[in-house]
Design a protein around this motif. Structure first.
Motif, mmCIF file in Angstrom:
data_model
loop_
_atom_site.group_PDB
_atom_site.id
_atom_site.type_symbol
_atom_site.label_atom_id
_atom_site.label_comp_id
_atom_site.label_asym_id
_atom_site.label_seq_id
_atom_site.Cartn_x
_atom_site.Cartn_y
_atom_site.Cartn_z
ATOM 1 N N THR A 1 -49.140 7.644 41.976
ATOM 2 C CA THR A 1 -48.112 7.044 42.108
ATOM 3 C C THR A 1 -47.996 5.574 42.498
ATOM 4 O O THR A 1 -49.078 5.374 43.325
ATOM 5 C CB THR A 1 -47.199 7.670 43.230
ATOM 6 O OG1 THR A 1 -45.666 7.259 43.421
ATOM 7 C CG2 THR A 1 -47.913 7.562 44.754
ATOM 8 N N ALA B 1 -45.232 9.632 25.417
ATOM 9 C CA ALA B 1 -43.662 9.975 25.560
ATOM 10 C C ALA B 1 -42.865 9.665 24.407
ATOM 11 O O ALA B 1 -43.328 8.810 23.486
ATOM 12 C CB ALA B 1 -43.050 9.369 26.746
ATOM 13 N N LEU C 1 -44.632 5.188 27.636
ATOM 14 C CA LEU C 1 -45.423 5.918 28.679
ATOM 15 C C LEU C 1 -46.661 6.656 27.923
ATOM 16 O O LEU C 1 -46.467 7.428 27.193
ATOM 17 C CB LEU C 1 -44.703 6.791 29.588
ATOM 18 C CG LEU C 1 -45.273 7.603 30.682
ATOM 19 C CD1 LEU C 1 -45.886 6.964 31.983
ATOM 20 C CD2 LEU C 1 -44.106 8.650 31.124
ATOM 21 N N GLN D 1 -40.499 5.086 35.920
ATOM 22 C CA GLN D 1 -39.162 4.855 36.369
ATOM 23 C C GLN D 1 -38.815 3.320 36.524
ATOM 24 O O GLN D 1 -39.636 2.544 37.048
ATOM 25 C CB GLN D 1 -38.878 5.524 37.723
ATOM 26 C CG GLN D 1 -37.471 5.336 38.196
ATOM 27 C CD GLN D 1 -37.348 5.961 39.529
ATOM 28 O OE1 GLN D 1 -38.249 6.709 40.108
ATOM 29 N NE2 GLN D 1 -36.364 6.151 40.213
ATOM 30 N N THR E 1 -35.538 6.500 33.286
ATOM 31 C CA THR E 1 -36.668 7.049 33.324
ATOM 32 C C THR E 1 -37.261 7.709 32.078
ATOM 33 O O THR E 1 -36.576 8.109 31.508
ATOM 34 C CB THR E 1 -36.993 7.991 34.600
ATOM 35 O OG1 THR E 1 -36.364 7.629 35.689
ATOM 36 C CG2 THR E 1 -38.081 8.707 34.580
ATOM 37 N N ILE E 2 -38.717 7.401 31.738
ATOM 38 C CA ILE E 2 -39.236 7.873 30.550
ATOM 39 C C ILE E 2 -40.218 9.106 31.413
ATOM 40 O O ILE E 2 -40.953 8.746 32.396
ATOM 41 C CB ILE E 2 -40.281 7.035 29.889
ATOM 42 C CG1 ILE E 2 -39.330 5.741 29.368
ATOM 43 C CG2 ILE E 2 -40.773 7.608 28.854
ATOM 44 C CD1 ILE E 2 -40.187 4.631 28.673
ATOM 45 N N THR E 3 -39.915 10.237 30.857
ATOM 46 C CA THR E 3 -41.018 11.380 31.256
ATOM 47 C C THR E 3 -41.732 12.012 29.978
ATOM 48 O O THR E 3 -41.310 11.894 29.041
ATOM 49 C CB THR E 3 -39.995 12.322 32.130
ATOM 50 O OG1 THR E 3 -39.059 13.031 30.900
ATOM 51 C CG2 THR E 3 -39.521 11.894 33.075
ATOM 52 N N HIS E 4 -42.755 12.673 30.575
ATOM 53 C CA HIS E 4 -43.375 13.420 29.474
ATOM 54 C C HIS E 4 -44.301 14.547 30.154
ATOM 55 O O HIS E 4 -44.891 14.177 31.205
ATOM 56 C CB HIS E 4 -44.192 12.583 28.544
ATOM 57 C CG HIS E 4 -44.908 13.233 27.589
ATOM 58 N ND1 HIS E 4 -44.265 14.042 26.432
ATOM 59 C CD2 HIS E 4 -46.454 13.785 27.181
ATOM 60 C CE1 HIS E 4 -45.149 14.424 25.652
ATOM 61 N NE2 HIS E 4 -46.309 14.502 26.196
ATOM 62 N N GLN E 5 -44.402 15.747 29.572
ATOM 63 C CA GLN E 5 -45.248 16.757 30.236
ATOM 64 C C GLN E 5 -46.085 17.348 29.100
ATOM 65 O O GLN E 5 -45.603 17.530 28.072
ATOM 66 C CB GLN E 5 -44.450 17.902 30.865
ATOM 67 C CG GLN E 5 -45.103 19.041 31.560
ATOM 68 C CD GLN E 5 -44.237 19.640 32.351
ATOM 69 O OE1 GLN E 5 -43.329 19.331 32.774
ATOM 70 N NE2 GLN E 5 -44.371 21.212 32.358
ATOM 71 N N ARG F 1 -47.890 16.078 34.162
ATOM 72 C CA ARG F 1 -46.595 15.824 34.183
ATOM 73 C C ARG F 1 -46.314 13.898 34.436
ATOM 74 O O ARG F 1 -47.091 13.807 35.576
ATOM 75 C CB ARG F 1 -45.580 16.427 34.986
ATOM 76 C CG ARG F 1 -44.040 16.193 34.923
ATOM 77 C CD ARG F 1 -43.099 16.998 35.494
ATOM 78 N NE ARG F 1 -43.236 16.962 36.876
ATOM 79 C CZ ARG F 1 -42.785 17.809 37.624
ATOM 80 N NH1 ARG F 1 -42.096 18.838 37.242
ATOM 81 N NH2 ARG F 1 -42.915 17.928 38.959
ATOM 82 N N ALA G 1 -44.287 10.067 34.714
ATOM 83 C CA ALA G 1 -42.986 9.402 34.639
ATOM 84 C C ALA G 1 -43.167 7.810 34.777
ATOM 85 O O ALA G 1 -44.106 7.526 35.600
ATOM 86 C CB ALA G 1 -42.064 9.893 35.447
#
Length: 226
Positions: free
Chosen positions: A156, A121, A95, A205, A212-216, A201, A203
């Motif tokens: 999204t 991420a 991501l 999914q 889920t991969i997330t990063h902020q 932020r 994600a």
């Protein structure tokens, strides 16, 4: 060249990245892409020479830092799938945000992308493990806007809105992503239009596995001194 450590289902993996490619204009709906090109042309953004277009950028732009620095207030992020080829040529899915200078974009899209760091991420999935349901993966982004309370949904959609990732890979020289290279694969429309934010932020999914991969990250803005 920068070396990054990623968390995977096989444990930590370190990958040296020597080449960065950012794919643009990768929407699967050709009519919608053309409409967007025409909209941007009215704002002074040059039309691409081909669709999709592969921008060659410096790998030093990639970062896993929680804060990035941007010159001036006119920058913003874009959530994108990331594909990384390790030293053995194995592909990994992650991501990224194609953070871009919107003021410079009216002069040169390539220069606007080279002007900003590209947050990524810290988690990767084996590309082959998700190849059967890539179109079902969900990309999303939220932003914190100056003077507004709480997170606002900014982007999204599923990867079905982007050209098939295998197709983007096969269009590269040699028909593949070279070992040690990273590819940002294009983004989704911004809900309510492209705009700046203090925090971003994002994600990726997988609705099948629930992973889920997330990063902020936060954007620290430097003043433009002239």
């Amino acid at each position: 060249m920068p070396v990054f450590t990623f968390q995977t289902d096989q444990g930590p993996v370190s990958i040296a990245i020597s080449k960065l490619i950012v794919a643009g204009w990768t929407g699967r709906n050709a009519a919608a892409v053309q409409h967007h090109i025409e909209e941007l042309a009215e704002l002074g953004v040059p039309a691409p020479s081909s669709v999709p277009l592969y921008y060659q950028l410096g790998p030093e732009l990639l970062t896993q830092a929680p804060v990035i620095t941007a010159l001036g207030p006119a920058t913003s992020g874009e959530v994108e799938p990331l594909i990384v080829a390790d030293a053995d040529g194995a592909l990994w899915l992650g991501l990224a945000s194609d953070h871009t200078d919107r003021a410079l974009e009216t002069i040169s899209v390539a220069k606007s992308k080279q002007a900003c760091p590209k947050p990524i991420a810290q988690t990767l999935w084996r590309f082959d493990s998700d190849s059967a349901n890539l179109d079902d993966l969900i990309l999303s982004a939220h932003i914190l806007e100056q003077g507004k309370a709480g997170w606002t949904q900014y982007q999204t959609g599923t990867l079905a809105a982007i050209k098939p990732l295998a197709e983007l890979l096969s269009a590269l020289p040699g028909g593949r992503l070279a070992p040690g290279a990273a590819l940002l694969c294009g983004t989704l429309p911004a809900l309510g239009g492209i705009r700046t934010a203090t925090d971003f932020r994002m994600a990726l999914q997988d609705p099948v596995s629930g992973r889920t991969i997330t990063h902020q990250y936060q954007i620290a803005t430097l003043p433009i001194i002239s």
